[in-house]
Scaffold this motif. Sequence first.
Motif, PDB file in Angstrom:
ATOM      1  N   ARG A   1       6.137  -4.691   5.274  1.00 36.33           N
ATOM      2  CA  ARG A   1       6.013  -4.739   6.734  1.00 36.33           C
ATOM      3  C   ARG A   1       7.382  -4.536   7.384  1.00 36.33           C
ATOM      4  O   ARG A   1       8.407  -4.960   6.854  1.00 36.33           O
ATOM      5  CB  ARG A   1       5.427  -6.073   7.198  1.00 36.33           C
ATOM      6  CG  ARG A   1       3.999  -6.288   6.763  1.00 36.33           C
ATOM      7  CD  ARG A   1       3.381  -7.507   7.413  1.00 36.33           C
ATOM      8  NE  ARG A   1       3.296  -7.390   8.854  1.00 36.33           N
ATOM      9  CZ  ARG A   1       2.604  -8.250   9.626  1.00 36.33           C
ATOM     10  NH1 ARG A   1       1.960  -9.276   9.069  1.00 36.33           N
ATOM     11  NH2 ARG A   1       2.561  -8.089  10.934  1.00 36.33           N
TER      12      ARG A   1
ATOM     13  N   ILE B   1      -2.107   2.498   5.280  1.00 39.42           N
ATOM     14  CA  ILE B   1      -0.863   2.074   5.923  1.00 39.42           C
ATOM     15  C   ILE B   1      -1.129   1.911   7.414  1.00 39.42           C
ATOM     16  O   ILE B   1      -1.307   2.898   8.133  1.00 39.42           O
ATOM     17  CB  ILE B   1       0.273   3.095   5.699  1.00 39.42           C
ATOM     18  CG1 ILE B   1       0.491   3.341   4.206  1.00 39.42           C
ATOM     19  CG2 ILE B   1       1.565   2.608   6.357  1.00 39.42           C
ATOM     20  CD1 ILE B   1       1.547   4.410   3.903  1.00 39.42           C
TER      21      ILE B   1
ATOM     22  N   ARG C   1       3.523  -0.916   9.028  1.00 38.88           N
ATOM     23  CA  ARG C   1       3.471  -1.160   7.585  1.00 38.88           C
ATOM     24  C   ARG C   1       4.084   0.059   6.889  1.00 38.88           C
ATOM     25  O   ARG C   1       4.170   1.146   7.472  1.00 38.88           O
ATOM     26  CB  ARG C   1       2.035  -1.356   7.093  1.00 38.88           C
ATOM     27  CG  ARG C   1       1.217  -2.415   7.826  1.00 38.88           C
ATOM     28  CD  ARG C   1       1.820  -3.798   7.716  1.00 38.88           C
ATOM     29  NE  ARG C   1       0.826  -4.845   7.975  1.00 38.88           N
ATOM     30  CZ  ARG C   1       0.513  -5.332   9.172  1.00 38.88           C
ATOM     31  NH1 ARG C   1       1.094  -4.841  10.258  1.00 38.88           N
ATOM     32  NH2 ARG C   1      -0.364  -6.299   9.312  1.00 38.88           N
TER      33      ARG C   1
ATOM     34  N   SER D   1       6.479   5.121   6.424  1.00 39.39           N
ATOM     35  CA  SER D   1       6.304   4.045   7.387  1.00 39.39           C
ATOM     36  C   SER D   1       5.486   4.529   8.576  1.00 39.39           C
ATOM     37  O   SER D   1       5.751   5.607   9.117  1.00 39.39           O
ATOM     38  CB  SER D   1       7.686   3.581   7.871  1.00 39.39           C
ATOM     39  OG  SER D   1       7.597   2.710   8.957  1.00 39.39           O
TER      40      SER D   1
END
Length: 362
Positions: A83, A169, A173, A187
């Motif tokens: 995270r 994702i 995250r 990301s």
Amino acid sequence: MSELKRTPIFPLYKESGAKTVEFGGWDMPVQFSGIIQEHEAVRTKAGLFDVSHMGEFDVRGEDAFSFLQTLVTNDLSRIHPGRAMYTAMCYENGGTVDDLLVYCLGDQHYMVVVNAGNIEKDFDWLQEHTDGFDVALTNQSSEIALLAVQGPLSQEVVQAHVEEDLADISFFRFKELKVAGRTAIVSRTGYTGEDGFELYVDANDAQHLWKTILQSDERIEPCGLGARDTLRLEARLPLYGHELSADISPLEAGIGFAVKTKKHHFIGKDALTQQKENGLSKKVVGLQVLERGIPREGYTVLKDGLEIGHVTSGTMSPTLRVPIALAIVDVSFSELETIVSVRIRNREIPAKVVETPFYKRS
């Protein structure tokens, strides 16, 4: 004047027709096909940005968490490996050192991503506060390249080069994956107001990924800093040196969601707590200019002829097709629908305070 720095992608810019400008000490593309076309590509399809000028610091050690927790305004106890978190660093008086992203890579291991023009200043700031902490800092900015794929088709575009399902994702995250055969931290973050991904890769792999992504899908366009600025402004995302600075706190800038004054001590906590309790004297607001004229950074904002603030960022919105701006003004004039004026070329042009973000994706 010192020579401008260049990203690993720089040698490929000309292939796509880039026009480059100086930005924070870097020679960066302001546009490829044109700012409006690139802006619309990101709003409707997908755009690829080279943002390798951003800085990356590796922070690890027994006290990595407690060290960063005393330096940033947000609460890092809310993130765990996989995270990321948006936050700010402040001076004791509440002014902003920088806004940044913190990635939790593992137990007591983080990556801190900072603005390009602040790399040296931020790294020095962190180093100055390591006393008493078992922590090791490494500036990896020159070793890491960063590509951003942004827009409603970004997942489709990146998915073609990844075996794992990117739908797993979620926002803020990340996972370490193979992208087109190269290792990357993937990301789900960005700076455009659209869905998208940021790919942190070894600098030596950057050109391969740039070319592979661009050549594999005709729906994606290379995009420069011009479109990045109009996109982030429509989405009301602050830019350091404009909406955030040593003179503008995160609360005044409107990113109070990233300030957790209830957590244990951090630098700037007392000043920010006082701002929360006593109220702000100034704040960043959104303006829509009501007649012809584009508000630019530094233009004076007035009310009944009296100066009440200045424009921090402004443009003709490509999506809304009206002139918009962010401005820091006396809080007395920050209510929605308040009519003010902006001095544009010695004329006072009427504007009104409007709700932000100016644009929200559906």
